[in-house]
Design an enzyme around this catalytic site. Structure first.
Site, PDB file in Angstrom:
ATOM      1  N   CYS A  60       0.828  -1.214   0.000  1.00  0.00           N
ATOM      2  CA  CYS A  60       0.000   0.000   0.000  1.00  0.00           C
ATOM      3  C   CYS A  60       0.860   1.261   0.000  1.00  0.00           C
ATOM      4  O   CYS A  60       0.500   2.281  -0.587  1.00  0.00           O
ATOM      5  CB  CYS A  60      -0.930  -0.008   1.202  1.00  0.00           C
ATOM      6  SG  CYS A  60      -0.088  -0.263   2.762  1.00  0.00           S
ATOM      7  N   HIS A 366      -1.548   0.839   7.465  1.00  0.00           N
ATOM      8  CA  HIS A 366      -1.955   0.909   6.061  1.00  0.00           C
ATOM      9  C   HIS A 366      -1.746   2.333   5.545  1.00  0.00           C
ATOM     10  O   HIS A 366      -2.016   3.302   6.262  1.00  0.00           O
ATOM     11  CB  HIS A 366      -3.426   0.518   5.957  1.00  0.00           C
ATOM     12  CG  HIS A 366      -3.980   0.620   4.570  1.00  0.00           C
ATOM     13  ND1 HIS A 366      -3.590  -0.215   3.553  1.00  0.00           N
ATOM     14  CD2 HIS A 366      -4.888   1.471   4.018  1.00  0.00           C
ATOM     15  CE1 HIS A 366      -4.248   0.096   2.447  1.00  0.00           C
ATOM     16  NE2 HIS A 366      -5.034   1.133   2.707  1.00  0.00           N
TER      17      HIS A 366
END
Length: 1240
Positions: A60, A366
């Site tokens: 990510c 994330h």
């Protein structure tokens, strides 16, 4: 915060600002889970018009940076202008080319998201890199460096510097004479502190953090600066001054920090605002430019002054920072400098266009990006494969902080979502670019766009084919090999049945076995082994129509049925049931293989008999039909008018038929020979039994055993028969058949004789019963004879060496040198009753999750409760059931069960000289009876060998519950027979380990022993003495050692001599105990005492003393301190102690022990929180609180760290806190992971 962002715009269902991770997840692997996610949604482009990037696993952070670069017009346009020369480099390893391809796909693809695997492959990464999460700012620097290396000698060589590089001055100015030493540094991003060191208050905004960044500090006192002009140490001002801001300004918010209090990495989730437009002109300070003092270009540490010129300053970011040392601007007049600075200040307005957000903690999280498009000034959230519109309000939610009472506090592992990197673009109409339009693309990009479009169209067509392809399980019984083959048939829905048969024919590779005309496809149910229907006359029907359309899974399968050329296919109609008919022959007591017959559920039993009669050519009048509805449910179908449905027939059925004129059909069904035969057939399993190898000791043992049983043959007869009949010897089957009746008649007397084995060996019994028996092997099936009872002594006297070698070969299976005194009469075993053993000497954990811990309850808690806890009895827990009930009757003889054996040649690799039996046995037989049947082939009584069930990978599990049946066994299971005395009722196999508290490995295996229920600890110690002397070389007296509880590697309760197993000490199968050799007299006399292991920590010497046992009369902290003072000489008031952590010996680094343990807990007793010391064996560290910690130099600390790291790694203990191992982020320019060309 994520929920708030989800409701910020009513009209956009898919729009979100946060990553929406799975509950409890801290990794960034596919953290976003859409409720409406489907495969087709990935294929359709987002309504925003932008394309997402697929998260490979933990990429990510990469996706966020790539989307930001793609949405930067100046970077994208420059990348498009670069042309790849395929002749010079492999396209797969070219980073700029793969970025070009990715950007083209992001701009032109019709998919919702595209893969980044080609880009990461060009980095030199393999699939494991996808599982490594890295810092996005670190990736940015490494990737820019890699691009510069690749772009050397090209037009884009200075692109990164032109877009992202700024300059600042690092200076020190004397406050007495104004002399200044400085150097020029370049930067690609500005790191901004969230919270000043030592402060609990964070900066409120980016502007405030920028002011703090350039705020100078005063060097005074001991930190004074040596001024070259004053020739002395003077107060000085040290700081940074911005000289030039880049076109694209990158600000890194330093949210990751290290907490020196907890020694953990933390994330600072404090609120920090940032403006949409940032005026950087206030941060270029020209005040120092007006100074009348002469400036020096030397570094703050330089010895000599010197002049320098502006042309010496390099604009090339790729040069070393060292080149900038001692370089300064040209000595222009003050007016010129002010004018130049003024013009710079007036044009330093920046607009925010990218916010890279981190959601999570320092342990993991994330990344996603919020990016403003310069095309329409709309903000978008780029969260891996999902792109959605967001508002300015959503951007404000990334400021961080929370509205609760937490305020600015953020704990070490608090998780939150906030901005991590900000990218601004200078507002300059002369430089601000727009994205290239399609007609403006360079020719090579136009070609690349066309190429990628064609590839995508081809992929789309392939997906269309996939969507129209039926995928179904295909089975086929090979006509010659007679094995069921399985495969997956993939056929387009428009293909006809005839074409599908051809595909299946080739797929199953039947060209050599049967012609195509002899094959057809039928609807099949594998689970019930049922042919549902055939497809007559539908050869030209499309498969999609026959199968009911294209589906991801089908509720049925297909069978490629074959026939011989002279046969015709049977028609299978829907609604029919399949019946497998087995013909039973009572004369030969055999059951024939099945014949398949199809019937209807509304047929009567009488009609069904006629149908079977035609198929088997047996008369229906005398036919008996038995339906096996489920396991061991055999129902005689004797009501002719009943329908098959009423009798319980289903889709697939199994029946047995017998049609003879015998009188058996007039007998009650449950008493008939047919029922007995079918009952036996239903319960008979095939087992492969490996017999013990022919070790020297076993020959003597068999000779004695066979002699005692009246054996006249040679020693090897039982095993020779395994190979096959030799000369005129009787077959195994004949021997067993003849022996059945004799065994029954002699069983009671033999069992009574064997029962006497446990009593006085001088009791006289006659062996005449055995002398008159004709077949030696028949009678070996009994338990023992009078001479059997003398066997122990005979073996010990005649050949002790052979016996010892046999013991070693047996114990070698799990690499333990173990033979108990109880076993030494025949053989010992190193296999505990419930332990999985590996033939390759690897002990394995049990499948049921139990370990080999001692299961005794705390003696301390028993003393407090004053009552005995309830535990399973020895019979239930250990499975050490006696082979005989209380009356002396053998449990194995209660009912005769079918047993038939024949020789078997094992496959290669199963051991040379290994003897094997293939045994057909009724699985309702008890283990005791099964062992008695095996006696003739093993050559010793059943009480002197053990049965091991063999699992996959040669794992072995001893079967010890003699009164249990073989019902858990199944066909073709393997069994290994090992010599050694089996346990009697109330006995437990115990592993004995030596406790060595001051050795590097404190737990050392000694031997296996057998403890009995009702035995005292002292009695067990007496039995251990000779074994310890013979097997371990330990010559001890009974008062020189103690036994204590063992839980994993932790020493526990000290067992007192008068304790009784099962009454005071809970004992179980697979039990383990510690044996501890005492230095002096046993101090533990009472259950109320407490034995702890103490260890002194000497901070001034940075070392730990050896363990010393301290015996306390109570759980008082004061008494503990008194005892510690007594053994150490430390004054009582200076004693500080802490409880050790983890598994014994509670190892800890001496660099951490002083501050890492909970020293001097505020408690008065040991059995309360946070100590909870309620049992013997706890580890206590103590120290003198007046003793100062040794001061270490950096060199000493590093050296000590290496030693401690090496020591603790060997013992398996941690060295320092490390939540996860992080792999260094590298991009390999040559595609080889063994080089690192991109790191500074």
């Amino acid at each position: 915060m994520q929920e708030e962002s989800g409701t910020a715009e009513d009209g956009a269902q898919e729009r979100f600002i946060g990553p929406l991770p799975r509950e409890g997840s801290i990794g960034c692997t596919h953290d976003y889970v859409s409720q409406s996610y489907s495969y087709s949604s990935v294929l359709s482009k987002s309504e925003t018009g932008y394309v997402g990037l697929v998260n490979q696993a933990m990429t990510c952070y990469l996706n966020s940076l790539l989307q930001t670069l793609f949405m930067t017009p100046e970077f994208r346009n420059a990348l498009y202008k670069w042309e790849f020369e395929e002749s010079e480099e492999d396209p797969e390893r070219s980073i700029p080319y793969q970025l070009q391809r990715l950007f083209v796909l992001l701009q032109t693809s019709k998919k919702r998201a595209i893969e980044t695997t080609d880009v990461t492959r060009s980095f030199g990464w393999d699939s494991s890199e996808a599982w490594q999460q890295h810092d996005v700012q670190e990736l940015c620097r490494v990737m820019f460096d890699a691009l510069e290396q690749k772009w050397k000698q090209t037009e884009q060589a200075d692109l990164i510097n032109q877009l992202y590089q700024g300059k600042l001055k690092d200076y020190v100015r004397c406050l007495e004479c104004g002399y200044e030493g400085w150097r020029i540094d370049t930067y690609l991003d500005i790191p901004l502190v969230i919270r000043p060191y030592g402060s609990s208050q964070a900066f409120a905004s980016v502007e405030e953090a920028l002011h703090a960044f350039i705020q100078p500090e005063i060097l005074d006192g001991p930190n004074q600066y040596f001024c070259e002009r004053c020739k002395k140490k003077c107060d000085a001002r040290k700081g940074l001054r911005f000289l030039h801001f880049p076109y694209l300004l990158t600000l890194q918010l330093k949210r990751f920090d290290f907490d020196y209090t907890t020694m953990h990495r933390i994330k600072l989730n404090d609120r920090m605002t940032f403006p949409e437009e940032l005026d950087m002109s206030v941060f270029i300070d020209v005040e120092d430019e007006k100074s009348p003092q002469t400036e020096s270009c030397t570094d703050s540490g330089a010895e000599n002054e010197g002049s320098c010129h502006s042309d010496q300053m390099s604009n090339d970011f790729s040069n070393d920072d060292g080149v900038d040392e001692g370089i300064c601007l040209e000595s222009n007049s003050a007016a010129e400098r002010i004018s130049k600075a003024g013009s710079e200040k007036s044009s330093l307005l920046y607009e925010l266009f990218s916010v890279m957000v981190h959601s999570g903690s320092a342990a993991g999280g994330h990344y996603y990006a919020c990016i403003k498009s310069f095309s329409d000034d709309q903000w978008y959230s780029f969260n891996d494969q999902h792109v959605s519109k967001i508002t300015q309000e959503d951007i404000k939610k990334t400021y961080g902080g929370s509205s609760g009472s937490r305020g600015y506090y953020s704990s070490a592992f608090a998780s939150s979502t906030n901005a991590y990197m900000l990218i601004y673009r200078l507002k300059d109409p002369t430089r601000n670019a727009k994205f290239l339009e399609a007609h403006e693309y360079p020719e090579h990009i136009k070609q690349l766009v066309q190429k990628e479009r064609e590839l995508e169209e081809q992929e789309k067509r392939q997906r269309e084919i996939e969507r129209n392809t039926c995928k179904i399980k295909l089975f086929c019984m090979h006509p010659t090999k007679q094995i069921m083959m399985e495969n997956k048939l993939e056929v387009h829905k428009d293909r006809t049945l005839k074409e599908a048969v051809e595909i299946a024919y080739k797929l199953m590779d039947l060209e050599e076995a049967v012609p195509l005309s002899c094959c057809r496809l039928v609807k099949y149910d594998e689970f019930h082994d049922y042919l549902e229907r055939s497809y007559e006359g539908e050869e030209d029907t499309p498969m999609g129509l026959l199968l009911g359309g294209v589906k991801s899974t089908y509720m049925f399968d297909l069978l490629l049925e074959t026939r011989r050329p002279d046969q015709v296919f049977q028609c299978y109609k829907p609604g029919e049931v399949m019946v497998k008919v087995h013909v039973v022959d009572l004369k030969t007591e055999s059951v024939a293989p099945p014949i398949s017959v199809r019937a209807y559920l509304n047929q009567t039993v009488s009609e069904f008999k006629q149908l079977i009669s035609k198929a088997t050519h047996l008369p229906a009048e005398t036919m008996r039909v038995v339906l096996e509805r489920c396991y061991n449910d055999l129902r005689l179908l004797n009501v002719s008018s009943k329908t098959l449905k009423a009798e319980g027939f289903f889709r697939s059925n199994k029946v047995f038929i017998e049609s003879s004129e015998s009188l058996d059909r007039h007998v009650t069904y449950t008493d008939s020979q047919l029922w007995k035969l079918l009952d036996r057939h239903a319960n008979t399993i095939r087992l492969y039994v490996s017999l013990p190898e022919q070790a020297p000791g076993s020959q003597l043992r068999r000779a004695l055993y066979q002699k005692s049983a009246g054996a006249a043959g040679n020693l090897e007869e039982p095993c020779e028969r395994v190979k096959g009949p030799v000369g005129n010897m009787k077959s195994v089957e004949a021997i067993l058949e003849e022996s059945t009746e004799k065994l029954k008649s002699l069983s009671l007397q033999q069992q009574q004789q064997q029962e006497g084995d446990n009593g006085d060996s001088s009791k006289s019994t006659e062996a005449s019963d055995f002398e008159n028996i004709e077949s030696p092997l028949n009678e070996i099936d009994s338990s023992a004879s009078a001479e059997n009872r003398e066997l122990d002594n005979q073996i010990q006297i005649s050949d002790p060496e052979n016996l010892q070698s046999e013991e070693r070969s047996d114990s070698d299976v799990n690499n333990d040198r173990s033979t108990s005194s109880v076993d030494s009469d025949i053989l010992s075993s190193s296999h505990s009753s419930d332990t999985l053993c590996n033939v390759d000497n690897a002990p394995l954990p049990l499948a049921n999750g139990l370990d080999s811990h001692s299961i005794t309850s705390s003696r301390r808690s028993k003393a407090n409760q004053g009552k005995k806890e309830t535990w399973d009895t020895a019979e239930e827990d250990s499975g050490t059931d006696s082979e005989y009930d209380e009356s002396g009757k053998s449990r194995g003889e209660a009912q005769y069960m079918y047993f038939k054996s024949e020789p078997y040649t094992a496959e290669e690799g199963s051991g040379e000289g290994q003897k094997w039996l293939m045994v057909h046995v009724d699985k309702r037989i008890t283990l005791s009876a099964f062992k008695q049947h095996l006696e003739p082939f093993v050559g010793v009584p059943s009480s002197h060998f053990k049965v091991f069930r063999v699992y996959a990978s040669n794992q072995e599990f001893e079967s010890v519950r003699l009164n249990e049946t073989l019902s858990s066994f199944s066909d073709d299971n393997k069994i290994t027979i090992r010599l050694g005395r089996a346990l009697k009722k109330g006995e437990y196999r115990v592993k004995v380990y030596q406790l060595l508290v001051n050795e590097p490995e404190p737990c050392k295996f000694l031997l296996d022993a057998v403890f009995a229920k009702g035995m005292t600890v002292r009695q067990s110690k007496e039995e251990l003495l000779p074994q310890l002397r013979e097997q371990c070389g330990l010559d001890l007296t009974i008062d020189r050692f103690r036994l204590r509880k063992k839980t994993w590697k932790n020493p526990g309760t000290v067992f007192l001599d008068y304790h009784i197993y099962e009454e005071d000490i809970n004992i179980s199968s697979n039990w383990e105990v510690f044996l501890e050799i005492l230095d002096g007299v046993e101090k533990m006399k009472s259950m109320s005492q407490l034995a702890v292991l103490s260890r002194r920590w000497r901070p001034s010497e940075m070392k730990l003393d050896s363990f010393q046992e301290v015996v306390l009369e109570s759980s008082s902290v004061e008494e503990l301190k008194e005892k510690l003072s007594e053994i150490s000489g430390i004054p009582l008031e200076n004693i500080e102690f802490a409880k050790g952590r983890g598994t014994f010996p509670c190892d800890i680094s001496i660099l951490e022990i002083h501050q890492d343990l909970d020293w001097n807990p505020k408690v008065s007793t040991l059995n309360v929180w946070p100590l909870y010391i309620c049992d013997d064996g706890a580890v206590i560290f103590y120290r003198d609180k007046t003793e100062e910690l040794m001061e270490l130099t950096d060199e000493q600390r590093n050296e000590l760290m290496k030693k401690e790291s090496s020591r603790l790694q060997k013992t398996g203990h941690r060295v320092t806190y490390s939540p996860r191992k992080e792999k260094a982020l590298k991009i390999y320019l040559d595609g080889a992971p063994n080089k690192d060309l991109t790191q500074d």
